[in-house]
Design a protein around this motif. Structure first.
Motif, PDB file in Angstrom:
ATOM      1  N   GLY A  19     -44.998 -39.084  70.290  1.00 50.53           N
ATOM      2  CA  GLY A  19     -44.239 -38.412  71.394  1.00 50.53           C
ATOM      3  C   GLY A  19     -42.894 -38.897  71.719  1.00 50.53           C
ATOM      4  O   GLY A  19     -41.993 -38.141  71.842  1.00 50.53           O
ATOM      5  N   ILE A  20     -43.004 -40.317  71.945  1.00 52.20           N
ATOM      6  CA  ILE A  20     -41.791 -40.981  71.991  1.00 52.20           C
ATOM      7  C   ILE A  20     -40.574 -40.749  70.948  1.00 52.20           C
ATOM      8  O   ILE A  20     -39.395 -40.280  71.436  1.00 52.20           O
ATOM      9  N   ILE A  21     -41.211 -40.678  69.842  1.00 48.52           N
ATOM     10  CA  ILE A  21     -40.024 -40.526  68.563  1.00 48.52           C
ATOM     11  C   ILE A  21     -39.568 -38.920  68.650  1.00 48.52           C
ATOM     12  O   ILE A  21     -38.310 -39.039  68.572  1.00 48.52           O
ATOM     13  N   TYR A  22     -40.577 -38.195  68.805  1.00 51.85           N
ATOM     14  CA  TYR A  22     -40.123 -36.721  68.986  1.00 51.85           C
ATOM     15  C   TYR A  22     -39.039 -36.317  70.243  1.00 51.85           C
ATOM     16  O   TYR A  22     -38.307 -35.793  70.254  1.00 51.85           O
ATOM     17  N   LEU A  27     -33.831 -35.182  72.344  1.00 54.99           N
ATOM     18  CA  LEU A  27     -32.635 -35.531  73.221  1.00 54.99           C
ATOM     19  C   LEU A  27     -31.411 -35.609  72.347  1.00 54.99           C
ATOM     20  O   LEU A  27     -30.461 -35.070  72.799  1.00 54.99           O
ATOM     21  N   ILE A  28     -31.517 -36.046  71.120  1.00 53.89           N
ATOM     22  CA  ILE A  28     -30.145 -35.904  70.178  1.00 53.89           C
ATOM     23  C   ILE A  28     -30.034 -34.576  69.705  1.00 53.89           C
ATOM     24  O   ILE A  28     -28.856 -34.028  70.119  1.00 53.89           O
ATOM     25  N   PHE A  29     -30.915 -33.633  69.387  1.00 54.47           N
ATOM     26  CA  PHE A  29     -30.758 -32.160  69.399  1.00 54.47           C
ATOM     27  C   PHE A  29     -30.221 -31.525  70.725  1.00 54.47           C
ATOM     28  O   PHE A  29     -29.301 -30.744  70.498  1.00 54.47           O
ATOM     29  N   GLY A  30     -30.807 -31.943  71.980  1.00 54.51           N
ATOM     30  CA  GLY A  30     -30.382 -31.425  73.053  1.00 54.51           C
ATOM     31  C   GLY A  30     -28.925 -31.700  73.493  1.00 54.51           C
ATOM     32  O   GLY A  30     -28.080 -30.885  73.839  1.00 54.51           O
ATOM     33  N   GLY A  51     -23.851 -19.548  77.992  1.00 55.70           N
ATOM     34  CA  GLY A  51     -24.148 -20.611  77.017  1.00 55.70           C
ATOM     35  C   GLY A  51     -23.765 -21.926  77.486  1.00 55.70           C
ATOM     36  O   GLY A  51     -24.542 -22.992  77.024  1.00 55.70           O
ATOM     37  N   MET A  52     -23.034 -22.081  78.440  1.00 55.99           N
ATOM     38  CA  MET A  52     -23.007 -23.494  79.104  1.00 55.99           C
ATOM     39  C   MET A  52     -24.334 -23.824  79.993  1.00 55.99           C
ATOM     40  O   MET A  52     -24.719 -24.917  79.955  1.00 55.99           O
ATOM     41  N   LEU A  53     -24.930 -22.743  80.468  1.00 56.77           N
ATOM     42  CA  LEU A  53     -26.087 -23.209  81.316  1.00 56.77           C
ATOM     43  C   LEU A  53     -27.475 -23.391  80.301  1.00 56.77           C
ATOM     44  O   LEU A  53     -28.132 -24.418  80.431  1.00 56.77           O
ATOM     45  N   PHE A  54     -27.486 -22.589  79.212  1.00 53.76           N
ATOM     46  CA  PHE A  54     -28.288 -22.858  78.102  1.00 53.76           C
ATOM     47  C   PHE A  54     -28.202 -24.224  77.413  1.00 53.76           C
ATOM     48  O   PHE A  54     -29.196 -24.816  77.464  1.00 53.76           O
ATOM     49  N   GLY A  55     -27.007 -24.538  77.141  1.00 54.58           N
ATOM     50  CA  GLY A  55     -26.606 -25.976  76.620  1.00 54.58           C
ATOM     51  C   GLY A  55     -27.173 -27.214  77.443  1.00 54.58           C
ATOM     52  O   GLY A  55     -27.585 -28.040  77.232  1.00 54.58           O
ATOM     53  N   ALA A  56     -26.723 -26.931  78.704  1.00 58.97           N
ATOM     54  CA  ALA A  56     -27.101 -28.048  79.712  1.00 58.97           C
ATOM     55  C   ALA A  56     -28.543 -28.051  79.946  1.00 58.97           C
ATOM     56  O   ALA A  56     -29.068 -29.251  80.333  1.00 58.97           O
ATOM     57  N   GLY A  57     -29.159 -26.941  79.785  1.00 64.99           N
ATOM     58  CA  GLY A  57     -30.740 -27.247  79.897  1.00 64.99           C
ATOM     59  C   GLY A  57     -31.175 -27.535  78.890  1.00 64.99           C
ATOM     60  O   GLY A  57     -32.570 -28.292  78.784  1.00 64.99           O
ATOM     61  N   ALA A  58     -30.581 -27.787  77.653  1.00 65.53           N
ATOM     62  CA  ALA A  58     -31.333 -28.315  76.503  1.00 65.53           C
ATOM     63  C   ALA A  58     -31.571 -29.690  76.519  1.00 65.53           C
ATOM     64  O   ALA A  58     -32.182 -30.443  75.829  1.00 65.53           O
ATOM     65  N   ILE A  59     -30.833 -30.249  77.249  1.00 68.28           N
ATOM     66  CA  ILE A  59     -30.530 -31.767  77.238  1.00 68.28           C
ATOM     67  C   ILE A  59     -32.050 -32.198  78.167  1.00 68.28           C
ATOM     68  O   ILE A  59     -32.551 -33.275  77.696  1.00 68.28           O
ATOM     69  N   ILE A  60     -32.681 -31.231  78.906  1.00 71.29           N
ATOM     70  CA  ILE A  60     -33.765 -31.631  79.753  1.00 71.29           C
ATOM     71  C   ILE A  60     -35.109 -31.096  79.103  1.00 71.29           C
ATOM     72  O   ILE A  60     -35.805 -31.640  78.779  1.00 71.29           O
ATOM     73  N   ALA A  61     -34.754 -29.762  78.495  1.00 70.28           N
ATOM     74  CA  ALA A  61     -35.881 -28.947  77.969  1.00 70.28           C
ATOM     75  C   ALA A  61     -36.172 -29.648  76.644  1.00 70.28           C
ATOM     76  O   ALA A  61     -37.585 -29.645  76.331  1.00 70.28           O
ATOM     77  N   PRO A  63     -35.933 -32.485  75.056  1.00 69.90           N
ATOM     78  CA  PRO A  63     -36.963 -33.723  74.905  1.00 69.90           C
ATOM     79  C   PRO A  63     -38.280 -33.599  75.401  1.00 69.90           C
ATOM     80  O   PRO A  63     -39.346 -34.021  74.855  1.00 69.90           O
ATOM     81  N   ILE A  64     -38.557 -32.801  76.415  1.00 68.81           N
ATOM     82  CA  ILE A  64     -39.917 -32.569  76.950  1.00 68.81           C
ATOM     83  C   ILE A  64     -40.716 -31.847  75.895  1.00 68.81           C
ATOM     84  O   ILE A  64     -41.842 -32.121  75.558  1.00 68.81           O
ATOM     85  N   PHE A  65     -40.073 -30.698  75.441  1.00 73.61           N
ATOM     86  CA  PHE A  65     -40.852 -29.919  74.534  1.00 73.61           C
ATOM     87  C   PHE A  65     -41.156 -30.496  73.382  1.00 73.61           C
ATOM     88  O   PHE A  65     -42.381 -30.593  72.632  1.00 73.61           O
ATOM     89  N   TYR A  66     -40.251 -31.266  72.633  1.00 73.12           N
ATOM     90  CA  TYR A  66     -40.509 -32.167  71.590  1.00 73.12           C
ATOM     91  C   TYR A  66     -41.328 -33.263  71.820  1.00 73.12           C
ATOM     92  O   TYR A  66     -42.223 -33.461  70.858  1.00 73.12           O
ATOM     93  N   CYS A  67     -41.425 -33.848  72.832  1.00 74.98           N
ATOM     94  CA  CYS A  67     -42.484 -34.850  73.243  1.00 74.98           C
ATOM     95  C   CYS A  67     -43.641 -34.352  73.280  1.00 74.98           C
ATOM     96  O   CYS A  67     -44.733 -34.928  72.637  1.00 74.98           O
TER      97      CYS A  67
END
Length: 96
Positions: A19-22, A27-30, A51-61, A63-67
Motif C-alpha cells: 500500500g505504501i509503495i503504491y 504520488l509520482i504519477f499524480g 484540465g487544471m482542476l483534474f490535474g490538481a486533484g490527481a495529486i490527492i486522488a 495516491p489514495i486510489f493506488y494505496c
C-alpha cells in the motif's frame, strides 16, 4: 551459502508495505499528471480550468486510489502465497 525457506508471509504486513509503495507511485504519477494538465490543459479545454482542476486533484486522488489497490493486491498476494507454499513448500533463498 545456507538455504532458507520462506513458508509464510504476514497478510497485513505485505498489504501495508505494498500500500505504501503504491501510494508513492501514485504520488509520482499524480505529480506528472498535474504538471501535464497545467501545461497542456489550457490548450485542450476551451475555458482552461477543466484540465487544471483534474490535474490538481490527481495529486490527492491517485495516491489514495493506488494505496487502496496496493493494499488489496498485497493481501491477495500473501493469501495466495501462503496457500501455495502450504501445498508445494516454501520459497528457497540462499543467504550467507
Amino acid at each position: 551459502m545456507v538455504k532458507r525457506y520462506i513458508t509464510k508471509i504476514s497478510v497485513l504486513s505485505l498489504g501495508k508495505i505494498m500500500g505504501i509503495i503504491y501510494a508513492i507511485l501514485g504520488l509520482i504519477f499524480g505529480i506528472i499528471m498535474t504538471l501535464f494538465s497545467f501545461t497542456m490543459g489550457p490548450m485542450m479545454y476551451s475555458q482552461g480550468t477543466g484540465g487544471m482542476l483534474f490535474g490538481a486533484g490527481a495529486i490527492i486522488a491517485l495516491p489514495i486510489f493506488y494505496c487502496v489497490l496496493g493494499f488489496l493486491s498485497g493481501v491477495i498476494t500473501a493469501l495466495v502465497f501462503n496457500a501455495v507454499t502450504g501445498v508445494i513448500g516454501g520459497l528457497e533463498l540462499e543467504v550467507e
